[in-house]
Write a protein that holds these residues in place. Structure first.
Motif, PDB file in Angstrom:
ATOM      1  N   PHE A 198       0.839  -1.206   0.000  1.00 57.75           N
ATOM      2  CA  PHE A 198       0.000   0.000   0.000  1.00 57.75           C
ATOM      3  C   PHE A 198       0.871   1.252   0.000  1.00 57.75           C
ATOM      4  CE2 PHE A 198      -4.039  -2.070   1.622  1.00 57.75           C
ATOM      5  CZ  PHE A 198      -4.866  -1.504   0.673  1.00 57.75           C
ATOM      6  N   PHE A 199       1.844   1.290   0.912  1.00 54.50           N
ATOM      7  CA  PHE A 199       2.690   2.475   1.046  1.00 54.50           C
ATOM      8  C   PHE A 199       3.466   2.749  -0.240  1.00 54.50           C
ATOM      9  CE2 PHE A 199       3.097   1.335   5.842  1.00 54.50           C
ATOM     10  CZ  PHE A 199       1.770   1.674   6.032  1.00 54.50           C
ATOM     11  N   GLU A 200       3.903   1.684  -0.895  1.00 58.86           N
ATOM     12  CA  GLU A 200       4.631   1.850  -2.152  1.00 58.86           C
ATOM     13  C   GLU A 200       3.742   2.482  -3.214  1.00 58.86           C
ATOM     14  OE1 GLU A 200       6.321  -1.081  -5.642  1.00 58.86           O
ATOM     15  OE2 GLU A 200       6.746  -1.638  -3.554  1.00 58.86           O
ATOM     16  N   SER A 201       2.460   2.103  -3.245  1.00 57.39           N
ATOM     17  CA  SER A 201       1.551   2.656  -4.247  1.00 57.39           C
ATOM     18  C   SER A 201       1.300   4.147  -4.014  1.00 57.39           C
ATOM     19  CB  SER A 201       0.221   1.894  -4.248  1.00 57.39           C
ATOM     20  OG  SER A 201      -0.521   2.143  -3.066  1.00 57.39           O
ATOM     21  N   PHE A 202       1.421   4.612  -2.757  1.00 61.99           N
ATOM     22  CA  PHE A 202       1.257   6.037  -2.480  1.00 61.99           C
ATOM     23  C   PHE A 202       2.353   6.864  -3.143  1.00 61.99           C
ATOM     24  CE2 PHE A 202      -0.709   4.830   1.896  1.00 61.99           C
ATOM     25  CZ  PHE A 202      -1.849   4.381   1.251  1.00 61.99           C
ATOM     26  N   PHE A 210      -4.290   6.251  -5.351  1.00 62.70           N
ATOM     27  CA  PHE A 210      -3.442   6.006  -4.188  1.00 62.70           C
ATOM     28  C   PHE A 210      -2.372   7.080  -4.020  1.00 62.70           C
ATOM     29  CE2 PHE A 210      -5.104   1.731  -5.093  1.00 62.70           C
ATOM     30  CZ  PHE A 210      -5.560   1.380  -3.833  1.00 62.70           C
ATOM     31  N   SER A 211      -1.869   7.635  -5.115  1.00 62.27           N
ATOM     32  CA  SER A 211      -0.804   8.642  -5.018  1.00 62.27           C
ATOM     33  C   SER A 211      -1.283   9.943  -4.375  1.00 62.27           C
ATOM     34  CB  SER A 211      -0.218   8.933  -6.408  1.00 62.27           C
ATOM     35  OG  SER A 211      -1.197   9.483  -7.268  1.00 62.27           O
ATOM     36  N   ARG A 212      -2.599  10.109  -4.235  1.00 68.63           N
ATOM     37  CA  ARG A 212      -3.115  11.299  -3.550  1.00 68.63           C
ATOM     38  C   ARG A 212      -2.688  11.354  -2.093  1.00 68.63           C
ATOM     39  NH1 ARG A 212      -9.518  11.345  -5.377  1.00 68.63           N
ATOM     40  NH2 ARG A 212      -9.199  11.306  -7.660  1.00 68.63           N
ATOM     41  N   TYR A 213      -2.278  10.220  -1.562  1.00 67.97           N
ATOM     42  CA  TYR A 213      -1.934  10.137  -0.147  1.00 67.97           C
ATOM     43  C   TYR A 213      -0.424  10.106   0.080  1.00 67.97           C
ATOM     44  CZ  TYR A 213      -6.875   9.125   0.030  1.00 67.97           C
ATOM     45  OH  TYR A 213      -8.243   9.216  -0.113  1.00 67.97           O
TER      46      TYR A 213
END
Length: 335
Positions: A277-281, A289-292
């Protein structure tokens, strides 16, 4: 959440698999929990890890306009809960909408003046009109049907909106309760009624009585999310993202067994899921997901102390990092 409440997601949406979109293998695996469908704990039988939510569903949740049902009775907790919504959530998310519910009982002649039906409505409306446009809120003052029916009426209001979140005070005018069995019985409370309902709405439960303690506007919020491999905790993590603002901290924690000296296969899968998940941010190719990317996220394995419960370990960690919100799934069985 002492820390204002478990963002508590009881019986989250009945989510069904949909075709996955292209995304990095780690990010896709994290959202879907697709690696593998079963896993073996060291020294144990195989067990399912079907606690996954498909990528398009995650993206739909994260982009959906937020609707909140806030229940007030004039008590300090409930008014601080309303303050969190009006001065916090509605300010950071310009598409969010709130319906404020008050279930009144005209037979209660002993109420403080500020908690009577008309005085409370005037105070709430004044707070809302000074905070947001009239298009973004609605007042619902309804008569109590029968003794003990308030929780049921709150659930009906949640369903009719329909609400993504319900925001309530931890206790009302009667004060704290000594004996509470949240998902069983013993003492009937409105908070327990909302949790027991098993609807698609997550609960934000506010314990603070002073609005100055709220992590709103420029004050950073710290979320602690307790996870495992089930849909409910995945939804809790997504709820923390939706409620967060740029600069907030999100600590994802997994409490492992006291006797677990090395990471089990299950523990490794939990870590892999959320690090994905964190990688997709950080991936600019991920439109949602990059919005976060501007949230401070970290994954922590917490060793349970001797004779310590999982809940106690979570609270211990939350105290150490001075968390504002404890976020947990209320439906680990995915009922």
């Amino acid at each position: 959440q002492d820390r204002r409440a478990p963002t508590v997601p009881p019986a989250k949406r009945r989510l069904h698999p949909r075709p996955r979109r292209d995304m990095s293998s780690a990010g896709q695996q994290a959202a879907s929990g697709s690696a593998p469908v079963t896993t073996r704990l060291k020294g144990s039988k195989q067990m399912p890890t079907a606690g996954w939510i498909d990528v398009p569903v995650c993206e739909a949740l994260l982009t959906k306009d937020i609707k909140v049902l806030t229940s007030v009775d004039g008590s300090p907790n409930s008014m601080v809960a309303l303050k969190y919504i009006t001065d916090g959530l509605l300010q950071q998310d310009r598409r969010a909408f709130v319906r404020v519910l008050h279930v009144y009982d005209e037979s209660k002649k002993y109420l403080p003046p500020e908690c009577t039906r008309d005085r409370l409505k005037l105070a709430v409306e004044s707070l809302l009109t000074s905070s947001v446009s009239s298009k973004r809120y609605q007042l619902a003052w309804v008569r109590k049907h029968a003794p003990g029916s308030t929780g049921q009426q709150i659930n009906e209001a949640i369903d009719s909106l329909p609400a993504d979140f319900a925001c309530m005070g931890f206790f009302g005018l009667k004060g704290t309760k000594r004996d509470i069995t949240m998902l069983g019985a013993t003492l009937r409370t409105n908070v327990a009624d909302v949790l027991n309902r098993g609807n698609s709405c997550s609960l934000i439960c506010i314990k603070d009585e002073d609005p100055e303690l709220l992590p709103i506007r420029t004050k950073k919020a710290v979320f602690v999310v307790s996870v495992s491999l089930n849909k409910s905790s995945t939804k809790a993590f997504l709820d923390a993202l939706r409620l967060s603002k740029p600069g907030d901290e999100i600590h994802v924690i997994y409490v492992k067994s006291y006797l677990e000296r090395e990471d089990s296969d299950y523990t490794a899968q939990v870590r892999l899921k959320y690090e994905g998940f964190f990688e997709s941010f950080r991936d600019p190719g991920q439109a949602v997901f990059s919005r976060y990317h501007d949230r401070l996220t970290k994954f922590e394995l917490i060793a349970k102390g001797r004779r310590e419960t999982i809940a106690q370990a979570v609270v211990r960690y939350a105290d150490e990092v001075e968390a504002d919100f404890l976020v947990v799934g209320a439906n680990s069985a995915d009922r």
